[in-house]
Write a protein that holds these residues in place. Sequence first.
Motif, PDB file in Angstrom:
ATOM      1  N   PHE A  14       0.721  -1.317  -0.041  1.00 32.74           N
ATOM      2  CA  PHE A  14      -0.106  -0.112  -0.185  1.00 32.74           C
ATOM      3  C   PHE A  14       0.917   1.185   0.027  1.00 32.74           C
ATOM      4  CE2 PHE A  14       0.497   1.283   4.218  1.00 32.74           C
ATOM      5  CZ  PHE A  14       0.921   0.000   5.021  1.00 32.74           C
ATOM      6  N   LEU A  15       1.994   1.048   0.344  1.00 28.18           N
ATOM      7  CA  LEU A  15       3.000   2.378   0.392  1.00 28.18           C
ATOM      8  C   LEU A  15       3.459   2.569  -1.179  1.00 28.18           C
ATOM      9  CD1 LEU A  15       4.886   2.132   3.733  1.00 28.18           C
ATOM     10  CD2 LEU A  15       3.042   3.644   3.391  1.00 28.18           C
ATOM     11  N   MET A  16       3.892   1.454  -1.689  1.00 26.07           N
ATOM     12  CA  MET A  16       4.454   1.451  -3.015  1.00 26.07           C
ATOM     13  C   MET A  16       3.889   0.652  -3.967  1.00 26.07           C
ATOM     14  SD  MET A  16       8.477   1.751  -2.037  1.00 26.07           S
ATOM     15  CE  MET A  16       9.124   1.639  -3.733  1.00 26.07           C
ATOM     16  N   PRO A  17       2.548   1.176  -4.519  1.00 24.13           N
ATOM     17  CA  PRO A  17       1.932   0.246  -5.469  1.00 24.13           C
ATOM     18  C   PRO A  17       2.748   0.040  -6.586  1.00 24.13           C
ATOM     19  CG  PRO A  17       0.995   2.489  -5.379  1.00 24.13           C
ATOM     20  CD  PRO A  17       2.139   2.459  -4.369  1.00 24.13           C
ATOM     21  N   LYS A  18       2.489  -1.169  -7.394  1.00 24.16           N
ATOM     22  CA  LYS A  18       3.003  -1.539  -8.508  1.00 24.16           C
ATOM     23  C   LYS A  18       2.613  -0.780  -9.707  1.00 24.16           C
ATOM     24  CE  LYS A  18       4.794  -5.956  -7.280  1.00 24.16           C
ATOM     25  NZ  LYS A  18       5.465  -6.947  -7.874  1.00 24.16           N
ATOM     26  N   ARG A  19       3.581  -0.372 -10.664  1.00 23.86           N
ATOM     27  CA  ARG A  19       2.924   0.397 -11.797  1.00 23.86           C
ATOM     28  C   ARG A  19       3.039  -0.108 -13.057  1.00 23.86           C
ATOM     29  NH1 ARG A  19       5.140   6.866 -10.256  1.00 23.86           N
ATOM     30  NH2 ARG A  19       3.908   6.763  -8.113  1.00 23.86           N
ATOM     31  N   PRO A  20       2.102   0.003 -13.836  1.00 27.41           N
ATOM     32  CA  PRO A  20       2.355  -0.546 -15.125  1.00 27.41           C
ATOM     33  C   PRO A  20       3.558  -0.013 -15.979  1.00 27.41           C
ATOM     34  CG  PRO A  20       0.525   0.534 -15.346  1.00 27.41           C
ATOM     35  CD  PRO A  20       0.789   0.440 -13.896  1.00 27.41           C
ATOM     36  N   ALA A  21       4.302  -1.017 -16.698  1.00 27.04           N
ATOM     37  CA  ALA A  21       5.512  -0.255 -17.423  1.00 27.04           C
ATOM     38  C   ALA A  21       5.057   0.437 -18.487  1.00 27.04           C
ATOM     39  CB  ALA A  21       6.082  -1.560 -18.095  1.00 27.04           C
ATOM     40  N   MET A  22       5.783   1.778 -18.440  1.00 28.69           N
ATOM     41  CA  MET A  22       5.355   2.804 -19.396  1.00 28.69           C
ATOM     42  C   MET A  22       5.975   2.420 -20.688  1.00 28.69           C
ATOM     43  SD  MET A  22       6.548   6.352 -17.318  1.00 28.69           S
ATOM     44  CE  MET A  22       6.152   7.332 -18.931  1.00 28.69           C
ATOM     45  N   THR A  23       4.959   2.703 -21.729  1.00 25.57           N
ATOM     46  CA  THR A  23       5.418   2.414 -23.138  1.00 25.57           C
ATOM     47  C   THR A  23       6.283   3.557 -23.925  1.00 25.57           C
ATOM     48  OG1 THR A  23       3.264   3.241 -23.880  1.00 25.57           O
ATOM     49  CG2 THR A  23       3.339   1.040 -23.562  1.00 25.57           C
ATOM     50  N   PRO A  24       7.100   3.494 -24.586  1.00 25.39           N
ATOM     51  CA  PRO A  24       7.861   4.488 -25.033  1.00 25.39           C
ATOM     52  C   PRO A  24       7.136   5.491 -26.153  1.00 25.39           C
ATOM     53  CG  PRO A  24       8.462   2.575 -26.182  1.00 25.39           C
ATOM     54  CD  PRO A  24       7.519   2.090 -24.932  1.00 25.39           C
ATOM     55  N   PRO A  25       7.128   6.797 -26.045  1.00 28.18           N
ATOM     56  CA  PRO A  25       6.258   7.507 -27.042  1.00 28.18           C
ATOM     57  C   PRO A  25       6.688   7.315 -28.552  1.00 28.18           C
ATOM     58  CG  PRO A  25       8.099   8.646 -26.023  1.00 28.18           C
ATOM     59  CD  PRO A  25       8.222   7.557 -25.324  1.00 28.18           C
ATOM     60  N   PRO A  26       5.519   7.454 -29.276  1.00 27.51           N
ATOM     61  CA  PRO A  26       5.768   7.493 -30.602  1.00 27.51           C
ATOM     62  C   PRO A  26       6.822   8.422 -31.365  1.00 27.51           C
ATOM     63  CG  PRO A  26       3.705   8.566 -30.424  1.00 27.51           C
ATOM     64  CD  PRO A  26       4.146   8.143 -29.163  1.00 27.51           C
ATOM     65  N   ALA A  27       7.627   7.811 -32.428  1.00 29.73           N
ATOM     66  CA  ALA A  27       8.596   8.682 -32.965  1.00 29.73           C
ATOM     67  C   ALA A  27       8.173  10.038 -33.617  1.00 29.73           C
ATOM     68  CB  ALA A  27       9.492   8.154 -34.067  1.00 29.73           C
TER      69      ALA A  27
END
Length: 65
Positions: A3-16
Amino acid sequence: MSFLMPKRPAMTPPPAPPTKADPAVMAAADAEMARQRTASGRAATILTPAAGTPTAAAPKTLLGS
């Protein structure tokens, strides 16, 4: 302690970003330049009267005389 450090989904790289050689970018730039040329209008391009010579202006007078 999740509850202190929830897991976050991996970020996708921005489009070129589009390159300047991209046809869509070139077409948009051409359209913007054409829009700016037409927005200036006829009055902005003609600096002299229709006869081609400046008209004789009235002589300057002092205010109140």
